[in-house]
Design an enzyme around this catalytic site. Structure first.
Site, PDB file in Angstrom:
ATOM      1  N   GLU A   1       0.826  -1.201   0.000  1.00  0.00           N
ATOM      2  CA  GLU A   1       0.000   0.000   0.000  1.00  0.00           C
ATOM      3  C   GLU A   1       0.869   1.264   0.000  1.00  0.00           C
ATOM      4  O   GLU A   1       1.831   1.374   0.765  1.00  0.00           O
ATOM      5  CB  GLU A   1      -0.893  -0.035   1.244  1.00  0.00           C
ATOM      6  CG  GLU A   1      -1.862   1.113   1.382  1.00  0.00           C
ATOM      7  CD  GLU A   1      -2.723   0.987   2.634  1.00  0.00           C
ATOM      8  OE1 GLU A   1      -3.699   1.758   2.755  1.00  0.00           O
ATOM      9  OE2 GLU A   1      -2.403   0.131   3.499  1.00  0.00           O
TER      10      GLU A   1
ATOM     11  N   LYS B   1      -9.220   2.951  -2.275  1.00  0.00           N
ATOM     12  CA  LYS B   1      -9.527   2.258  -1.021  1.00  0.00           C
ATOM     13  C   LYS B   1     -10.881   2.718  -0.498  1.00  0.00           C
ATOM     14  O   LYS B   1     -11.202   3.915  -0.527  1.00  0.00           O
ATOM     15  CB  LYS B   1      -8.425   2.551  -0.005  1.00  0.00           C
ATOM     16  CG  LYS B   1      -8.530   1.788   1.308  1.00  0.00           C
ATOM     17  CD  LYS B   1      -7.295   2.066   2.155  1.00  0.00           C
ATOM     18  CE  LYS B   1      -7.299   1.296   3.466  1.00  0.00           C
ATOM     19  NZ  LYS B   1      -6.051   1.529   4.242  1.00  0.00           N
TER      20      LYS B   1
ATOM     21  N   CYS C   1      -5.757  -3.083   2.078  1.00  0.00           N
ATOM     22  CA  CYS C   1      -5.534  -3.153   3.525  1.00  0.00           C
ATOM     23  C   CYS C   1      -6.813  -3.278   4.350  1.00  0.00           C
ATOM     24  O   CYS C   1      -7.391  -4.347   4.452  1.00  0.00           O
ATOM     25  CB  CYS C   1      -4.710  -1.951   3.970  1.00  0.00           C
ATOM     26  SG  CYS C   1      -3.915  -2.220   5.596  1.00  0.00           S
TER      27      CYS C   1
END
EC number: 6.3.5.1
Length: 677
Positions: free
Chosen positions: A52, A121, A177
């Site tokens: 990430e 994200k 994540c």
């Protein structure tokens, strides 16, 4: 494609990459990413994921909102796009990007000189040590958009899938994540929409116990989604102002760990594995509830296609293939499997005896592995029922070819277990029957054909059933799963039949380990264990055809093939429905070299063998003919018995339903067309 190429058999190589981070230095990070990308290309990797925000560094706090840094990120992406033009590998890198009025934490998917798409994200942790909500906007609800990155344009949104045109089954879905830590993850929607390879770019600072939590989430996601899951967390070089990083990498497939990297490395690493796209497709087709779940969702996804152009040559095989798929090579797993298998068998027999009110069991004991194991299952069952061992009526029934060693072992075992035992010599009755049916042996000729063999097998079973009638008991079957697969049993009045078969779900290759486990776990006395050890060392033989002094006894494996190969063929046919050519490829990887790979614990060194492709092909053809075109009629009438292995059972009331008059032509054609002879 070459038979030896993984891409010819439904595999794709994936990689989880961690580069040494340079805090807020996109130019240095770009160089590291390109170097790793070239390494992946050299290894013929189809998909490579980086951590990430790897272009900027994850722990840079408010620096991420500075235009000079974001400008440098865009220049870095342009450099990676240019470098990727000559690379096969799909690259997935993390970057902070501007879109509209906000900054987004993104995964950028690049391939062969273009950006295939950008996925923002969705879930931004803003608790404890995390403060992402201060810096980024959530990608929730963004669909159908496009983003400008410098001079480049790309699809933008959480509605993107990336599918290879030339590698069937390779469809990539991306989450970032925290997306995997929420109750309903983006990965679930991506999998239902068709993603077979799920990607997670993670920052994830390390604290005590977090690595276990990540592994659990990766494993469970891959299992629930029937997918591969490729995970990469930030590592060395990230800012340690308040946090630390371990660079965890892992690759899972349908709940199974294929590969994991070393944690806390001080330089970068690339963790690679070959995922089985066919296996995932087959699992999804088999498990109808997966598609039922998809039908409950209304999410729409854009599919971005690309041509991978994988190599057609042998690039090696980065995947552990167990020689014995029914028998794990890991000592602790094998012990657990044996404990469960033995107790499943015992529990099955206990319930049958309780349900029928039966107090006695009748069993034929030859001194071979199968009847030995069935007898020790029966002994434990009567113990649990509080019945005396004398209620086991055990019989050894020597025929024309019974060896002295097997007979001695059978007698010793029956006595040591304190059963009621008896020797019934069937030769006189068998000779009379052969005379009555005008068989040449009945006239003194040495003709040892299938009738000669089956007269003996049938008489033994006939005796057992009549003895069960006479003593008020039930006949315990001893034939195993492997014999049922190959049809290596005498139908009807023969060893195919019983009142209850405790071994029906146990493959031949597992039985020897079950007996070893019984010895090691001290289920019985020392004298019983000594006899069990002696039985383990004997060759597998039906002992139906007489041999001259000094000759080897009749060998089952000389007729139907090595059980270690046939159980391999059975597992991948029954459990996954794989093509014969793929099974042959995998068998060759597992069996080509005695020195490669792991062997099950306590497997005798003098019995470790290797097989070349010619032998593997030969015995696979035997398996296909016997399994698909010959032996189903025996399985269609098989007696009750518990399913034991997750590899499946052959009960017509359970895992396997098939016509008794089917053809093996389609399977043999695949073998002929695709496996070199």
């Amino acid at each position: 494609m070459s038979f030896h190429s993984i891409y010819a058999h439904g595999f794709a190589r994936v990689a989880a990459c961690v580069t040494t981070s340079h805090v807020a230095d996109p130019t240095a990070n770009t160089k590291a990413i390109i170097a790793a990308a070239k390494t992946c290309d050299a290894q013929s990797v189809a998909v490579a994921v980086f951590s990430e925000l790897c272009l900027s560094g994850y722990a840079i706090e408010d620096l991420v909102k500075q235009d000079p840094l974001l400008d440098a990120v865009e220049r870095g992406l342009a450099s990676i796009v240019e470098a990727s033009s000559g690379l096969m590998t799909v690259l997935i890198v993390g970057a902070p990007l501007r879109f509209g009025n906000r900054i987004y934490n993104c995964a950028v998917v690049l391939h062969r000189g273009r950006i295939l798409g950008v996925v923002p994200k969705i879930y931004l942790p803003t608790y404890r040590e995390f403060y992402e909500g201060r810096h980024f906007a959530s990608g929730a609800g963004i669909a159908g958009e496009a983003v400008a990155i410098g001079k480049l344009q790309a699809p933008f949104g959480t509605d993107l899938l990336f599918a290879a045109e030339d590698v069937p089954g390779l469809t990539i879905g991306v989450e970032i994540c925290e997306d995997m830590w929420v109750p309903v993850t983006p990965a679930s929607e991506l999998a239902l929409a068709g993603a077979s390879v799920l990607i997670n770019l993670s920052g994830s600072p390390i604290t005590i116990g977090r690595a276990r939590s990540r592994a659990l989430l990766c494993q469970s996601t891959s299992a629930r989604c029937l997918a591969a899951y490729v995970y990469s967390a930030a590592g060395a070089g990230e800012s340690t102002t308040d946090l630390a990083w371990d660079g965890q990498t892992s690759i899972y497939e349908n709940g199974v760990l294929l590969a994991e990297g070393e944690r806390f490395r001080q330089d970068g690493q690339i963790t690679m594995a070959d995922v089985d796209l066919d296996l995932l497709r087959q699992e999804r087709a088999l498990m109808g509830t997966f598609d039922d779940n998809r039908r409950q969702r209304e999410a729409l996804f854009r599919k971005v296609t690309f041509a991978l152009k994988p190599p057609s040559v042998d690039i090696g095989f980065l995947r552990k293939v167990e020689r014995f798929p029914f028998v794990p090579s890991d000592e602790h797993l094998l012990e657990q499997d044996c404990y469960e298998a033995y107790n499943i068998q015992v529990a099955g027999l206990v319930q049958r005896m309780r349900a029928t009110g039966t107090k006695r069991v009748v069993i034929g004991v030859s001194g071979g592995l199968d009847s030995t194991h069935a007898l020790i299952v029966a002994a434990k069952a009567v113990d649990l029922l509080g019945l005396p061992r004398e209620n086991i009526l055990a019989y050894t029934m020597p025929g024309f070819a019974t060896g002295s060693e097997s007979k001695t072992n059978a007698l010793a075992l029956m006595k040591a277990l304190q059963t009621t035992w008896q020797e019934l010599d069937i030769r006189t009755t068998a000779t009379q029957m052969l005379k009555d049916i005008d068989h040449p042996f009945g006239k003194g000729e040495k003709v040892y054909d299938v009738t000669f063999e089956n007269v003996q097998a049938g008489l033994r079973t006939d005796y057992l059933f009549r003895l069960a009638n006479h003593h008020g008991g039930i006949v315990i079957g001893t034939g195993d799963l492997s014999e049922l697969a190959l049809g290596w049993c005498t139908y009807g009045v023969g060893d195919q039949m019983a009142h209850y078969n405790v071994n029906a779900g146990v493959p031949k290759t597992l039985i020897q380990h079950l007996i070893r486990w019984v010895i090691a776990s001290k289920q019985f006395s020392r004298d019983v264990n000594g006899t069990l050890a002696s039985i383990l060392s004997a060759e597998i033989s039906p002992e139906l055809v007489p041999v001259k002094p000094g000759e080897k006894p009749q060998s089952t494996e000389a007729s139907v093939g090595p059980y270690e190969l046939q159980d391999f063929n059975l597992f991948y046919t029954l459990r996954f429905g794989l093509r014969p050519s793929k099974i042959a490829f995998m068998a060759f990887q597992a069996w080509k070299d005695v020195a490669e790979g792991e062997w099950p614990p306590a497997f005798p060194a003098d019995k470790r063998r290797a097989y070349d492709l010619k032998e593997i092909r030969r015995w696979l053809e035997v398996f296909l003919r016997r399994f698909f075109a010959f032996s189903q009629f025996k399985r269609s009438a098989m007696p009750n018995g518990p399913k034991v292995s997750a590899g499946g059972s052959l009960s017509p009331r359970g895992d396997w339903r098939a016509p008794s008059d089917s053809s093996a032509a389609a399977w043999l054609e695949d073998l002929e067309r695709n496996v070199p002879s």
